[in-house]
Design an enzyme around this catalytic site. Structure first.
Site, mmCIF file in Angstrom:
data_model
loop_
_atom_site.group_PDB
_atom_site.id
_atom_site.type_symbol
_atom_site.label_atom_id
_atom_site.label_comp_id
_atom_site.label_asym_id
_atom_site.label_seq_id
_atom_site.Cartn_x
_atom_site.Cartn_y
_atom_site.Cartn_z
ATOM 1 N N LYS A 195 0.827 -1.215 0.000
ATOM 2 C CA LYS A 195 0.000 0.000 0.000
ATOM 3 C C LYS A 195 0.863 1.268 0.000
ATOM 4 C CE LYS A 195 -2.379 2.702 3.504
ATOM 5 N NZ LYS A 195 -1.227 3.335 4.133
ATOM 6 N N ASN A 196 1.843 1.322 0.901
ATOM 7 C CA ASN A 196 2.577 2.583 1.029
ATOM 8 C C ASN A 196 3.531 2.836 -0.138
ATOM 9 O OD1 ASN A 196 1.169 3.248 3.269
ATOM 10 N ND2 ASN A 196 2.746 2.607 4.735
ATOM 11 N N ARG B 234 -3.972 10.355 3.201
ATOM 12 C CA ARG B 234 -2.778 11.108 3.557
ATOM 13 C C ARG B 234 -1.816 11.213 2.376
ATOM 14 N NH1 ARG B 234 -0.370 13.670 7.360
ATOM 15 N NH2 ARG B 234 1.876 13.591 7.485
ATOM 16 N N CYS C 79 -5.289 8.405 8.444
ATOM 17 C CA CYS C 79 -5.465 7.961 9.827
ATOM 18 C C CYS C 79 -4.968 9.018 10.797
ATOM 19 C CB CYS C 79 -4.659 6.682 10.060
ATOM 20 S SG CYS C 79 -5.282 5.268 9.154
ATOM 21 N N ARG D 222 0.476 14.990 12.607
ATOM 22 C CA ARG D 222 1.278 14.474 11.473
ATOM 23 C C ARG D 222 1.625 15.659 10.571
ATOM 24 N NH1 ARG D 222 -1.506 9.120 9.124
ATOM 25 N NH2 ARG D 222 0.572 8.789 8.254
ATOM 26 N N PRO D 223 2.644 16.419 10.976
ATOM 27 C CA PRO D 223 2.985 17.636 10.230
ATOM 28 C C PRO D 223 3.572 17.330 8.856
ATOM 29 C CG PRO D 223 4.621 17.208 11.938
ATOM 30 C CD PRO D 223 3.554 16.171 12.099
ATOM 31 N N ILE D 224 3.595 18.345 7.974
ATOM 32 C CA ILE D 224 4.265 18.169 6.678
ATOM 33 C C ILE D 224 5.323 19.262 6.467
ATOM 34 C CG2 ILE D 224 2.407 16.884 5.516
ATOM 35 C CD1 ILE D 224 1.725 19.588 4.100
ATOM 36 N N ASP D 225 5.828 19.785 7.595
ATOM 37 C CA ASP D 225 6.812 20.869 7.502
ATOM 38 C C ASP D 225 8.064 20.466 6.722
ATOM 39 O OD1 ASP D 225 6.971 19.219 9.962
ATOM 40 O OD2 ASP D 225 8.845 20.302 10.261
ATOM 41 N N LEU D 226 8.466 19.179 6.818
ATOM 42 C CA LEU D 226 9.688 18.760 6.114
ATOM 43 C C LEU D 226 9.479 18.705 4.603
ATOM 44 C CD1 LEU D 226 10.744 15.900 8.519
ATOM 45 C CD2 LEU D 226 11.913 18.089 8.233
ATOM 46 N N ASP E 189 3.906 0.700 12.069
ATOM 47 C CA ASP E 189 2.676 0.127 11.508
ATOM 48 C C ASP E 189 2.420 -1.304 11.981
ATOM 49 O OD1 ASP E 189 2.397 2.460 10.120
ATOM 50 O OD2 ASP E 189 3.297 1.696 8.285
ATOM 51 N N ILE F 56 7.670 6.782 16.914
ATOM 52 C CA ILE F 56 7.268 7.538 15.714
ATOM 53 C C ILE F 56 5.951 8.268 15.972
ATOM 54 C CG2 ILE F 56 6.869 7.418 13.204
ATOM 55 C CD1 ILE F 56 9.566 6.196 13.894
ATOM 56 N N ARG G 212 -9.159 0.561 3.519
ATOM 57 C CA ARG G 212 -8.210 1.469 2.850
ATOM 58 C C ARG G 212 -6.905 0.750 2.543
ATOM 59 N NH1 ARG G 212 -6.621 6.088 6.193
ATOM 60 N NH2 ARG G 212 -4.995 5.829 4.654
#
Ligand code: EPU
Length: 423
Positions: free
Chosen positions: A22-23, A92, A116, A121-125, A306, A328, A398
């Site tokens: 999936k990922n 996501r 989820c 769950r930031p996306i700053d990077l 996970d 994590i 999902r």
């Protein structure tokens, strides 16, 4: 609304074949739009996240066919469509369209990702990486607006403050079309990153070092279509291995890359699970005298976050006290109260989940709070005496391909029921 109903306590035996990762799929599909001719992905899992991405690609004008796990994406007629909200918010991984639309059109409008809830769950990077490539990024009313400042993105050296799968892939997806060289330092090393780099290289990109913590990307002008066979899902494999160890009476898990699961298998061996490991399959034998072990999650090749939740029902079957720390996602603990409702002796203390075994589980009505919590509850339901009903199963669908069919084939009594809502 769908729910899963399980009559637990059955002896499970037989074979299960693992689907594509999936990922990986959720990055490979957006990556395909960078090509100027059709991309054929093989081994694609039939899961809701894939269907959501197909819908998004169709909105952009891609021509898609998907059958027998082969996904053909013809991106030749794709146009730049702003996507501030709608389907894009449902998963996501839609953040990968930021990288690929930048590469394709030099601009993107992408709603902030859903998926989820595992705590913040930031996306700053991701943003930091795009800015380093010369992209102007603004957040307007919950959507990210990205625009290349000059004609083309410019390669750069980017140091990742935190090891991030998503940011590593997203920067890679943008950098393949940037001018000059990009170097990602402290990159994540997950197998899915190698899979995405392999696809990009098959499309004509120049990505070196994926799978190590330094990735070098030399930008190219054009990318072309290709055929790519994707990797199996190590998290789905780990889920079935945990199930086989907890509830199995001899289960063979097929289509597995052992090297992707080394930390997980080592943990199973520490618990005392008996297995036969072959080239691409693992057979789990019925095991007794299982021992409690502590688990700490880390970026790959450490123990995967996970798999923390799917492992928990097995820990409930062991003797002693197990401590789990998720470094994590410290807040990935919503399965704990649901397991307690099923009779488990389990609690959260500070940043630690404490599991006391062996616990005898009984059926209950429980709610899946996220994908892997859902998988954990399915395993717990299969172990429990009596009937377990799991709500919010959309999360499970999902990410787990044909889970009902795969478990039924192993002898489980499990069905999905569609509830008609009262008007
Ligand atoms: N982080 C930041 N800033 C960022 C990005 C991440 O601080 O810009 C932090 C996160 O808060 C987290 C850590 O870095 O503490 C690692 O997050 P990462 O970016 O690696 O996670 P992700 O890319 O959003 C992917 C998987 C998750 C998996 C994590 C960790 C996909 C689509 N999702 O998420 O998978 O848990 O990596 O391995 O690839 C799942 O499959 O159930 C799932 C949630």
């Amino acid at each position: 609304m769908k729910k899963i109903v399980i009559n637990g306590g059955r002896s499970l035996t037989g074979e299960v074949t693992i689907s594509g990762a999936k990922n990986s799929a959720v990055a490979l599909i957006p990556a395909a739009i960078l090509a100027n001719s059709p991309v054929i992905l093989e081994g694609v899992p039939d899961i809701q996240d894939v269907h959501s991405l197909i819908e998004i690609l169709e909105i952009m004008g891609a021509k898609i066919t998907f059958s027998n796990n082969v996904l053909e994406i013809d991106p030749t007629e794709i146009v730049s469509v702003p996507m501030p909200n709608g389907k894009i918010n449902s998963l996501r991984a839609s953040y990968y369209f930021m990288g690929t639309l930048l590469g394709k059109f030099g601009e993107a409008v992408v709603g902030l990702p859903g998926g989820c809830y595992l705590g913040p769950r930031p996306i700053d990077l991701h943003v930091k990486g795009f800015e380093a490539l010369g992209v102007q990024v603004t957040n307007e009313h919950g959507a990210m607006y990205l625009r290349t400042e000059s004609d083309q993105m410019q390669g750069n050296r980017i140091f990742m403050d935190v090891v991030s799968v998503g940011a590593t892939i997203n920067i890679m997806l943008a950098a393949v079309k940037a001018k000059g060289q990009t170097i990602i330092e402290n990159a994540a090393r997950e197998p899915e990153i190698i899979d995405v780099a392999t696809l990009l290289n098959n499309m004509g990109a120049k990505v070196r070092g994926a799978g190590t913590d330094i990735i070098r990307i030399d930008g190219v002008e054009e990318l072309h279509g290709c055929r790519h066979f994707m990797i199996p899902d190590r998290i789905e494999a780990g889920t079935y291995l945990a199930l086989a160890a907890a509830a199995g009476n001899g289960i063979k898990v097929k289509n597995v890359i052992f090297e992707h699961l080394e930390s997980f298998i080592a943990k199973l061996q520490e618990i005392g699970v008996k297995m036969k490991i072959s080239e691409d399959e693992i057979e789990v034998y019925p095991s007794t005298d299982l021992k409690a072990v502590n688990v700490m999650t880390y970026p790959y090749p450490g123990f995967a976050t996970d798999l923390q939740q799917p492992l928990t029902p097995l820990l409930l079957m062991t003797s002693g006290t197990a401590e789990i720390i998720d470094t994590i996602y410290a807040k990935r603990v919503n399965h704990v109260p649901e397991l307690a409702r099923m009779g488990a002796d389990i609690s959260v203390e500070g940043n630690m989940i404490i599991v006391n075994g062996p616990s005898k589980l009984h059926g209950a009505e429980v709610v899946a709070s996220d994908l892997r919590a859902g998988a954990c509850l399915v395993i717990a339901g299969l172990l429990a005496e009596g009937t377990t009903t799991i709500y919010n199963v959309e999360y499970i669908l999902r990410g787990y391909d044909h889970i009902i069919e795969k478990l039924t084939a192993l002898g489980a009594s499990i069905e999905m029921i569609e509830e008609v809502e009262a008007e």
